[in-house]
Design an enzyme around this catalytic site. Structure first.
Site, PDB file in Angstrom:
ATOM      1  N   HIS A  63       0.825  -1.217   0.000  1.00  0.00           N
ATOM      2  CA  HIS A  63       0.000   0.000   0.000  1.00  0.00           C
ATOM      3  C   HIS A  63       0.858   1.266   0.000  1.00  0.00           C
ATOM      4  O   HIS A  63       0.429   2.306  -0.474  1.00  0.00           O
ATOM      5  CB  HIS A  63      -0.973  -0.023   1.181  1.00  0.00           C
ATOM      6  CG  HIS A  63      -2.114  -0.962   0.960  1.00  0.00           C
ATOM      7  ND1 HIS A  63      -3.412  -0.545   0.786  1.00  0.00           N
ATOM      8  CD2 HIS A  63      -2.145  -2.308   0.845  1.00  0.00           C
ATOM      9  CE1 HIS A  63      -4.201  -1.594   0.584  1.00  0.00           C
ATOM     10  NE2 HIS A  63      -3.457  -2.675   0.618  1.00  0.00           N
ATOM     11  N   ASP A  64       2.072   1.181   0.546  1.00  0.00           N
ATOM     12  CA  ASP A  64       2.968   2.332   0.457  1.00  0.00           C
ATOM     13  C   ASP A  64       3.588   2.406  -0.946  1.00  0.00           C
ATOM     14  O   ASP A  64       3.533   3.444  -1.608  1.00  0.00           O
ATOM     15  CB  ASP A  64       4.077   2.230   1.512  1.00  0.00           C
ATOM     16  CG  ASP A  64       4.913   3.503   1.585  1.00  0.00           C
ATOM     17  OD1 ASP A  64       4.338   4.601   1.442  1.00  0.00           O
ATOM     18  OD2 ASP A  64       6.140   3.403   1.780  1.00  0.00           O
ATOM     19  N   ASP A  84       8.130   5.096  -0.230  1.00  0.00           N
ATOM     20  CA  ASP A  84       8.786   6.255   0.385  1.00  0.00           C
ATOM     21  C   ASP A  84       8.290   6.554   1.796  1.00  0.00           C
ATOM     22  O   ASP A  84       8.680   7.562   2.392  1.00  0.00           O
ATOM     23  CB  ASP A  84       8.573   7.495  -0.491  1.00  0.00           C
ATOM     24  CG  ASP A  84       7.093   7.840  -0.650  1.00  0.00           C
ATOM     25  OD1 ASP A  84       6.232   7.063  -0.164  1.00  0.00           O
ATOM     26  OD2 ASP A  84       6.784   8.878  -1.265  1.00  0.00           O
ATOM     27  N   THR A 130      -4.620 -21.913   5.474  1.00  0.00           N
ATOM     28  CA  THR A 130      -3.361 -21.974   6.231  1.00  0.00           C
ATOM     29  C   THR A 130      -2.679 -20.602   6.251  1.00  0.00           C
ATOM     30  O   THR A 130      -1.604 -20.422   5.658  1.00  0.00           O
ATOM     31  CB  THR A 130      -2.406 -23.001   5.583  1.00  0.00           C
ATOM     32  OG1 THR A 130      -2.336 -22.734   4.172  1.00  0.00           O
ATOM     33  CG2 THR A 130      -2.874 -24.425   5.817  1.00  0.00           C
TER      34      THR A 130
END
Ligand SMILES: *[C@@H]1O[C@H](CO)[C@@H](O)[C@H](O)[C@H]1NC(C)=O
Ligand SMILES: *[C@@H]1O[C@H](CO)[C@@H](O)[C@H](O)[C@H]1NC(C)=O
Length: 364
Positions: free
Chosen positions: A73-74, A94, A221
């Site tokens: 997500h960054d 960043d 799992t």
């Protein structure tokens, strides 16, 4: 003759000693550990702190899952296409999702990542490392705690400065395959590499697609970085594990298991189905491809030649239980409609015992 041999031998010993003591900037770090570069030492201290105080004693649990998710997500906040249009396209991996969390965690696609951002931030500040480095490091350590996990490359040295990423760069589970391929293609990933990245869903769970059943995993799992995810997404769907059908949700094959629309579609799309199927009986391939694609993702927006390789700090993961996925008990190959036209589906055996039901997330 014999004198010459001896002196050559001496020469070899001398030059060997020189090579060892010479350049490397090898450094002694805490607890007797050695780093190939002094700037890597701090990461051993971060490692100790994270394993004990974020990952509950090196577990592959919720914090590990969420930390791995946060790397994506960054980093994916990066769009060469926007730059071409003269706009700011984001800085990639960043740390902007942490530095500007008040903006980025409000993006729809980042629903729920605020929790792990807030959990992680004090660790980064305490150790004086940049947010961008920290997020990639925490993800790499977290997934190394999973059975059969990858040992990801970790490069350090990202600047702490960032600007907020533009919105709409993080793909959503309800996006079409066309939209996902286009967005990920913009960031530099091929259709096969998208599938490689999705090996992360082997150790992942949903919280907000159906908020009534947070922590519902994508395979049976979730503490094991195995290929079961790639099989179970292909099984015929039968039920909704929680409160009915939600946006971004498909019928799941097992009680207690969640299926995202994007996983359902990528598993079956002709552009991605063969890569998907290729992991079903080859866990080592899945790990190798994941390591390669994560090395690419972790440096989006950076020139890797400006970073220092501190991969040696990442723990060696515990070994996988199996190379080949098994069918959950009670399922058979007839529950898997073929999706890859080029290659027949491999033969798998079903787990013995009564039909698999996962129920609440099993503790790791
Ligand atoms: C990075 O920036 C944040 C503010 O966004 C600050 O709190 C933190 O201390 C900075 N870290 C370093 C290593 O400069
Ligand atoms: C479950 O979904 C129904 C609509 O289908 C809704 O009325 C109800 O409030 C939901 N329950 C919870 C716990 O969210």
């Amino acid at each position: 003759m014999s004198f010459k041999k001896i002196s050559l031998g001496l020469l070899a010993i001398v030059s060997c000693a020189v090579a060892v003591s010479l350049p490397q900037k090898r450094a002694a770090c805490s607890n007797g550990r050695i780093a190939s570069h002094a700037s890597c030492c701090v990461w051993f201290d971060v490692l100790d702190d994270l394993q004990e105080n974020l990952f509950d004693g090196a577990q592959c649990g919720e914090e590990a899952h969420e930390s791995l998710r946060l790397t994506f997500h960054d980093a994916i906040g990066f769009s060469p296409q926007l730059f071409k249009q003269g706009k700011f396209g984001g800085g990639g991996a960043d740390g902007s999702i942490m530095a500007h969390s008040e903006i980025e965690t409000n993006f729809h696609a980042n629903n729920g990542v605020d929790e792990i951002v807030e959990e992680q931030r004090p660790f980064a500040i305490k150790h004086g490392v940049s947010f961008g480095d920290f997020i990639q490091f925490a993800g790499a350590v977290g997934v190394s705690n999973c059975l059969g996990g990858p040992r990801l490359q970790f490069l350090a040295g990202r600047a702490n400065f960032s600007l907020p990423s533009p919105d709409l760069l993080v793909p959503e589970p309800s996006d079409s395959v066309d939209a996902i391929l286009a967005r990920m293609g913009d960031a530099g990933f091929s259709p096969a590499e998208i599938v490689d990245l999705l090996a992360s869903h082997s150790v992942a769970a949903q919280d907000h697609v159906d908020p009534t059943i947070p922590g519902t995993p994508f395979d049976s799992t979730p503490s094991s970085f195995d290929a079961n995810f790639f099989v179970e997404t292909l099984l015929t769907g039968k039920l909704f594990p929680g409160n009915g059908s939600n946006v971004g949700e498909e019928l799941s094959p097992l009680p207690g298991e969640f299926r995202l629309t994007s996983d359902f579609e990528l598993a079956r799309d002709p552009r991605t189905a063969c890569e998907w199927q290729s992991f079903v009986n080859n866990q080592a391939l899945m790990v190798a491809k994941f390591e390669a694609v994560m090395a690419k993702m972790a440096v989006l927006g950076h020139d890797p030649r400006t970073l220092v390789d501190c991969s040696e700090v990442i723990p060696i993961p515990p070994a996988a239980k199996a190379q080949v996925a098994s069918l959950p008990a009670g399922q058979s190959l007839s529950d898997i409609p073929a999706a890859c036209a080029a290659t027949p589906f491999p033969t798998l055996s079903a787990d013995p015992g009564p039909a698999t039901s996962i129920g609440p997330v099993p503790p790791s």
